[in-house]
Write an enzyme that holds these catalytic residues in place. Sequence first.
Site, PDB file in Angstrom:
ATOM      1  N   ASN A  75      -0.398  -0.790   6.200  1.00 29.81           N
ATOM      2  CA  ASN A  75      -0.210  -0.303   4.826  1.00 29.81           C
ATOM      3  C   ASN A  75      -1.485  -0.629   4.051  1.00 29.81           C
ATOM      4  OD1 ASN A  75       0.533   0.246   2.214  1.00 29.81           O
ATOM      5  ND2 ASN A  75       2.149  -1.310   2.083  1.00 29.81           N
ATOM      6  N   TRP A  76      -2.275   0.412   3.789  1.00 26.58           N
ATOM      7  CA  TRP A  76      -3.579   0.189   3.143  1.00 26.58           C
ATOM      8  C   TRP A  76      -3.437  -0.064   1.641  1.00 26.58           C
ATOM      9  CZ3 TRP A  76      -6.931   4.672   5.731  1.00 26.58           C
ATOM     10  CH2 TRP A  76      -7.029   4.402   7.099  1.00 26.58           C
ATOM     11  N   LYS A  77      -2.236   0.099   1.117  1.00 30.32           N
ATOM     12  CA  LYS A  77      -1.969  -0.092  -0.323  1.00 30.32           C
ATOM     13  C   LYS A  77      -3.025   0.674  -1.146  1.00 30.32           C
ATOM     14  CE  LYS A  77       0.554  -4.268   0.719  1.00 30.32           C
ATOM     15  NZ  LYS A  77       1.034  -5.574   0.329  1.00 30.32           N
ATOM     16  N   HIS A 137       9.221  -0.238  -0.967  1.00 25.46           N
ATOM     17  CA  HIS A 137       8.336  -1.396  -0.764  1.00 25.46           C
ATOM     18  C   HIS A 137       8.502  -2.336  -1.957  1.00 25.46           C
ATOM     19  CE1 HIS A 137       4.724  -3.836  -0.451  1.00 25.46           C
ATOM     20  NE2 HIS A 137       4.696  -3.502   0.832  1.00 25.46           N
ATOM     21  N   GLU A 159       6.501  -3.856  -3.738  1.00 26.25           N
ATOM     22  CA  GLU A 159       5.611  -3.588  -4.886  1.00 26.25           C
ATOM     23  C   GLU A 159       6.152  -2.431  -5.721  1.00 26.25           C
ATOM     24  OE1 GLU A 159       2.039  -3.481  -2.492  1.00 26.25           O
ATOM     25  OE2 GLU A 159       2.367  -5.609  -2.119  1.00 26.25           O
ATOM     26  N   GLU A 168      10.480  -7.427   4.593  1.00 29.94           N
ATOM     27  CA  GLU A 168       9.271  -7.994   3.997  1.00 29.94           C
ATOM     28  C   GLU A 168       9.669  -8.969   2.895  1.00 29.94           C
ATOM     29  OE1 GLU A 168       5.591  -5.337   4.745  1.00 29.94           O
ATOM     30  OE2 GLU A 168       6.456  -4.844   2.819  1.00 29.94           O
ATOM     31  N   GLY A 216      -1.708 -11.147  -1.401  1.00 32.53           N
ATOM     32  CA  GLY A 216      -2.181 -10.186  -2.394  1.00 32.53           C
ATOM     33  C   GLY A 216      -1.500 -10.368  -3.741  1.00 32.53           C
ATOM     34  N   SER A 246       1.997 -11.124   5.424  1.00 33.73           N
ATOM     35  CA  SER A 246       0.902 -11.996   5.901  1.00 33.73           C
ATOM     36  C   SER A 246       0.739 -11.976   7.423  1.00 33.73           C
ATOM     37  CB  SER A 246       1.107 -13.433   5.422  1.00 33.73           C
ATOM     38  OG  SER A 246       1.070 -13.491   4.012  1.00 33.73           O
ATOM     39  N   GLY A 294      -0.333  -5.480   5.787  1.00 30.14           N
ATOM     40  CA  GLY A 294      -1.082  -5.114   4.585  1.00 30.14           C
ATOM     41  C   GLY A 294      -2.542  -5.502   4.736  1.00 30.14           C
ATOM     42  N   GLY A 295      -2.924  -6.627   4.130  1.00 28.04           N
ATOM     43  CA  GLY A 295      -4.319  -7.059   4.083  1.00 28.04           C
ATOM     44  C   GLY A 295      -5.063  -6.977   5.413  1.00 28.04           C
TER      45      GLY A 295
END
Length: 257
Positions: A8-10, A93, A95, A165, A172, A214, A235-236
């Site tokens: 997930n490149w967000k 998600h 976010e 999640e 982040g 993470s 993610g990151g």
Amino acid sequence: MKTYIIGNWKMNFSTGESSLYLHKLLNKVPSYRDIEVVVAPSTLSLQSLSLQTERRKIKLAAQNAYAADYGAFTGETAMASLRGIVNYCLVGHSERRHIFGESDKDVRAKVAAALRFGITPILCVGETEIERDMKETASVIKDQLLGGLSDVSKEDLDKVIIAYEPVWAISGHGKATIAKPSDVDEVVKLIRETLAATYSKKIAENIPVLYGGSVKTTNAAAYLSVPGVNGLLIGGASLIASEFLGIIDIAKRTIVE
Ligand code: 13P
């Protein structure tokens, strides 16, 4: 069941950067039969990346889309317009839920919309740190899970993916605690038990359940070894080629072992 490795490149990478990065990944990722590699770039990049990608190697997911097919919804992208461009769409998600105020009702409508257009929804569920401290994890997960799935017919349940999640483990957002494999095990069990009690044992066994929060090369094997975890949502670390490719490699080795 396949193992899903989803990046997930967000809200990172311009369209040019996305294209260069995908190019790099395509050069390094072989076509696996048992691993589904997926990336979720920004909505703006999806169209061009769908022409660039080789789907047998890397498929695309949208990070979000709107449930209505068209209409006066300024700034939104219809699930309908993603048909043929993506195979998957993240839905709910954390976010989206916590920064943009998406409710279980919104999430439910998006899950149903994705299925209407042949897109596999990846329904994300997870408790916040406060909810965890208040011992509300089980009720939050059950509500998000059953709330998100309640408009899905029994026949369509095998077209859905669930991602656990925990919000407190997502990097982040400042401090993130790394979830222990035993934390993941507990909630993945709860997800499958809830699905078995609500639908059937067979449905509960056949729905892929992923873990995200993470995930890195240093812990991917431990999460993939949790019984009932069918993949990772990253993610990151998915923004760094060596990390993302390393995790795919670990998945390959974990499956073989
Ligand atoms: P991180 O891997 O950066 O913690 O993000 C997890 C996530 O939100 C993936 O959807």
